[in-house]
Design an enzyme around this catalytic site. Structure first.
Site, PDB file in Angstrom:
ATOM      1  N   LYS A   1      -7.958  -5.347  -0.135  1.00 31.06           N
ATOM      2  CA  LYS A   1      -8.906  -5.214   0.832  1.00 31.06           C
ATOM      3  C   LYS A   1      -9.115  -3.722   0.365  1.00 31.06           C
ATOM      4  CE  LYS A   1      -4.797  -3.660   3.349  1.00 31.06           C
ATOM      5  NZ  LYS A   1      -4.245  -3.333   5.047  1.00 31.06           N
TER       6      LYS A   1
ATOM      7  N   LYS B   1       0.844  -0.964  -0.457  1.00 30.50           N
ATOM      8  CA  LYS B   1       0.255  -0.143  -0.094  1.00 30.50           C
ATOM      9  C   LYS B   1       0.656   1.036  -0.313  1.00 30.50           C
ATOM     10  CE  LYS B   1      -0.866   0.317   4.870  1.00 30.50           C
ATOM     11  NZ  LYS B   1      -1.633   0.857   6.117  1.00 30.50           N
TER      12      LYS B   1
END
Length: 240
Positions: free
Chosen positions: A90, A28
């Site tokens: 996610k 991320k």
């Protein structure tokens, strides 16, 4: 045994996380939010390294972003996650409406059905200041859209952890409800090493770290030594 998830921003952090004992490498960009979408080139390189060295035991997680509403491009991001073969995708539900959250979950779930990628829906411990669904509501949404994992994180990264917002009773209720519904549970949110024991006692399946294992904080660089320290605490807690 509880799995250790380590979030990385740069490809060169991959080795540090892996050598330190990470079970799941989470890709991320922290500068873009709690679940900031990373550059495609970073994700591709991490996936490539796992494949190149045949590290089948290493799982990869990919953060798709924090969403206030459904955005059509989300389906494209989900397709990239699935086509690259990541293990977990996610999505942060920074959403007020249960109905809108269901739309997001259903759209992404439909894309991932063609792949072996698990859908992770994330609720925020600091939901009151975010004005989003609380984690238990996200859990209910997850159950209805065929998600695989429910995760708790913090939206605002100001040093306050999940435990500053949610009681242990609340978290225990969360893991119990998730297990009843066959969902994997994950805990993150500015956690510190001392929170490992809490995560284990509360019976979470995955515990996630970034800031606490970085030199220079959340925007710094993942340290092999700090990751190993967290892994050691997990082992010692499970093997007293």
């Amino acid at each position: 045994m509880i799995k250790l998830l380590i979030s990385i921003k740069h490809p060169f952090e991959f080795e540090n996380a892996l050598r330190g004992g990470a079970d799941i490498i989470d890709v991320k960009d922290p500068s873009r939010g709690s679940l900031g979408l990373p550059d495609y080139s970073v994700l591709r390189e991490v996936v490539g390294r796992v494949r190149r060295f045949d590290m089948s035991e290493v799982e990869i997680s990919f953060a798709g972003g924090d969403f206030r509403r459904f955005e059509p491009f989300l389906e494209y991001i989900a397709y990239v996650a699935g086509s690259l073969g990541v293990n977990y995708f996610k999505i942060g539900l920074a959403i007020k409406s249960v109905d809108e959250a269901r739309v997001v979950g259903l759209k992404v779930s439909d894309v991932l059905k063609s792949f072996n990628t698990k859908l992770v829906l994330v609720g925020y411990a600091d939901f009151k200041r975010v004005e989003s669904l609380e984690p238990l509501e996200v859990l209910k949404v997850s159950r209805g859209v065929e998600a695989d994992v429910v995760m708790i994180d913090t939206y605002v990264k100001d040093g306050k952890s999940t435990f500053d917002f949610l009681s242990r009773n609340y978290l225990e209720c969360f893991t119990e409800e998730a297990r009843k519904n066959g969902l994997i549970t994950a805990l993150a949110g500015s956690l510190r090493t001392n929170h490992v024991l809490d995560a284990i006692k509360l019976k979470f399946d995955i515990v996630g770290f970034r800031g606490a294992v970085c030199i220079g904080g959340r925007d710094g660089v993942v340290s092999e030594e700090l990751v190993r320290g967290v892994k050691k605490v997990i082992y010692q807690t499970l093997n007293p």
